[in-house]
Design an enzyme around this catalytic site. Sequence first.
Site, PDB file in Angstrom:
ATOM      1  N   PRO A  89       5.938  -3.485  10.920  1.00 16.49           N
ATOM      2  CA  PRO A  89       5.934  -4.415  12.058  1.00 16.49           C
ATOM      3  C   PRO A  89       6.233  -3.703  13.390  1.00 16.49           C
ATOM      4  CG  PRO A  89       7.351  -5.250  10.282  1.00 16.49           C
ATOM      5  CD  PRO A  89       6.942  -3.859   9.906  1.00 16.49           C
ATOM      6  N   GLU A 116      13.443  -3.190   4.521  1.00 11.60           N
ATOM      7  CA  GLU A 116      13.606  -3.223   5.986  1.00 11.60           C
ATOM      8  C   GLU A 116      12.810  -2.120   6.662  1.00 11.60           C
ATOM      9  OE1 GLU A 116      15.093  -5.813   7.632  1.00 11.60           O
ATOM     10  OE2 GLU A 116      15.041  -6.523   5.568  1.00 11.60           O
ATOM     11  N   ARG A 154     -15.693   0.462   6.059  1.00 11.40           N
ATOM     12  CA  ARG A 154     -17.015  -0.080   6.383  1.00 11.40           C
ATOM     13  C   ARG A 154     -17.683   0.660   7.545  1.00 11.40           C
ATOM     14  NH1 ARG A 154     -17.295  -3.246  10.634  1.00 11.40           N
ATOM     15  NH2 ARG A 154     -19.122  -4.413   9.990  1.00 11.40           N
ATOM     16  N   ASP A 169     -21.435  -6.246  15.600  1.00 12.98           N
ATOM     17  CA  ASP A 169     -20.227  -6.988  15.275  1.00 12.98           C
ATOM     18  C   ASP A 169     -19.450  -7.432  16.490  1.00 12.98           C
ATOM     19  OD1 ASP A 169     -20.256  -7.225  12.575  1.00 12.98           O
ATOM     20  OD2 ASP A 169     -19.403  -5.236  12.240  1.00 12.98           O
TER      21      ASP A 169
HETATM   22  C1  9D3 Z   1      13.196  -9.775   6.872  1.00 16.80           C
HETATM   23  C2  9D3 Z   1      13.034  -8.426   7.406  1.00 16.80           C
HETATM   24  N1  9D3 Z   1      12.934  -8.413   8.880  1.00 16.80           N
HETATM   25  C3  9D3 Z   1      14.293  -8.279   9.434  1.00 16.80           C
HETATM   26  C4  9D3 Z   1      14.410  -8.694  10.847  1.00 16.80           C
HETATM   27  C5  9D3 Z   1      12.103  -7.296   9.331  1.00 16.80           C
HETATM   28  C6  9D3 Z   1      10.865  -7.125   8.543  1.00 16.80           C
HETATM   29  C7  9D3 Z   1      10.706  -6.003   7.736  1.00 16.80           C
HETATM   30  C8  9D3 Z   1       9.556  -5.854   6.985  1.00 16.80           C
HETATM   31  C9  9D3 Z   1       9.857  -8.067   8.570  1.00 16.80           C
HETATM   32  C10 9D3 Z   1       8.696  -7.906   7.821  1.00 16.80           C
HETATM   33  C11 9D3 Z   1       8.569  -6.791   7.010  1.00 16.80           C
HETATM   34  C12 9D3 Z   1       7.338  -6.625   6.182  1.00 16.80           C
HETATM   35  N2  9D3 Z   1       6.155  -6.441   7.006  1.00 16.80           N
HETATM   36  C13 9D3 Z   1       5.439  -5.326   6.971  1.00 16.80           C
HETATM   37  O1  9D3 Z   1       5.766  -4.431   6.240  1.00 16.80           O
HETATM   38  C14 9D3 Z   1       4.295  -5.195   7.842  1.00 16.80           C
HETATM   39  C15 9D3 Z   1       3.722  -6.087   8.793  1.00 16.80           C
HETATM   40  C16 9D3 Z   1       4.059  -7.407   9.207  1.00 16.80           C
HETATM   41  O2  9D3 Z   1       5.024  -8.047   8.756  1.00 16.80           O
HETATM   42  N3  9D3 Z   1       3.284  -7.986  10.186  1.00 16.80           N
HETATM   43  C17 9D3 Z   1       2.206  -7.370  10.737  1.00 16.80           C
HETATM   44  N4  9D3 Z   1       1.859  -6.146  10.394  1.00 16.80           N
HETATM   45  C18 9D3 Z   1       2.610  -5.527   9.427  1.00 16.80           C
HETATM   46  S1  9D3 Z   1       2.315  -3.977   8.880  1.00 16.80           S
HETATM   47  C19 9D3 Z   1       3.584  -4.009   7.817  1.00 16.80           C
END
Ligand code: 9D3
Length: 238
Positions: A89, A116, A154, A169
């Site tokens: 994220p 996390e 792709r 596209d």
């Molecule tokens: C509950 C955990 N959160 C604490 C504040 C942080 C968190 C860690 C890991 C929230 C989501 C995640 C899992 N998400 C991903 O690994 C992830 C992701 C996403 O959640 N949204 C958009 N792109 C991606 S790429 C990897």
Amino acid sequence: MVVDIVTIFPQMIEPALAEGVVGRARTSGLVDVRARDLRDYTSDRHRVVDDMPFGGGPGMVMKPEPLFRAIEEISAERGAPTAVILTTPQGRCFSHAEAVRFSRMERLIVICGRYEGVDERVAEALVTDEISIGDYVLTGGELAALVVVDAVVRLVPGVVGDDASVAADSFADGLLDYPHYTRPAEFRGMKVPDVLLSGHHAEIARWRRDEQLRRTKARRPDLIGRADLLRRERHEGD
Ligand code: 9D3
């Protein structure tokens, strides 16, 4: 192109890679995409991949040792990767431009984030690109990795038979697509627009361009600034 996806859930990745355009690209030998079980790179009896965060706080962190060993062993087997992508994220938002950039690379490793996140030393020493797929919360990085691999594969030359459809596209020209219809010409009282049945190719092309503009202005006004438009097109319909 060679892609290795490092994950604690290889069973989440494998069936998705077997289907459709990506499945065919693999069986025809254009790409070699594999899921790698991170637990295969642990050295303890319990195959542990996570540990508690230093400094306290909720959740667990992905341990550095299995990820370093995975990247080193995969690199020795396949050759040095051009990019090591971490799905997280905290990453830059994935885009068509990023997909084009990765599609020109010979060897990719994608690490699927879980818990996390990964120990920051992995991000600093191994990862070249931290990538998010958008502003919503997933349960882990596997689905994001599949999104990235699908969009990249792709674009590898020969994977999508019709180069014209790749070039046409959405996001390649910056506008959303026009509406599509097939037979029957009337279904449950809903009619296909007359112009599409008219055989007037210039009028059909104009109708489709107008629909692309109308849809993009209504649904994705953020794209209008960047799209490659005539000045007249930018303002008509306002
Ligand atoms: C509950 C955990 N959160 C604490 C504040 C942080 C968190 C860690 C890991 C929230 C989501 C995640 C899992 N998400 C991903 O690994 C992830 C992701 C996403 O959640 N949204 C958009 N792109 C991606 S790429 C990897």
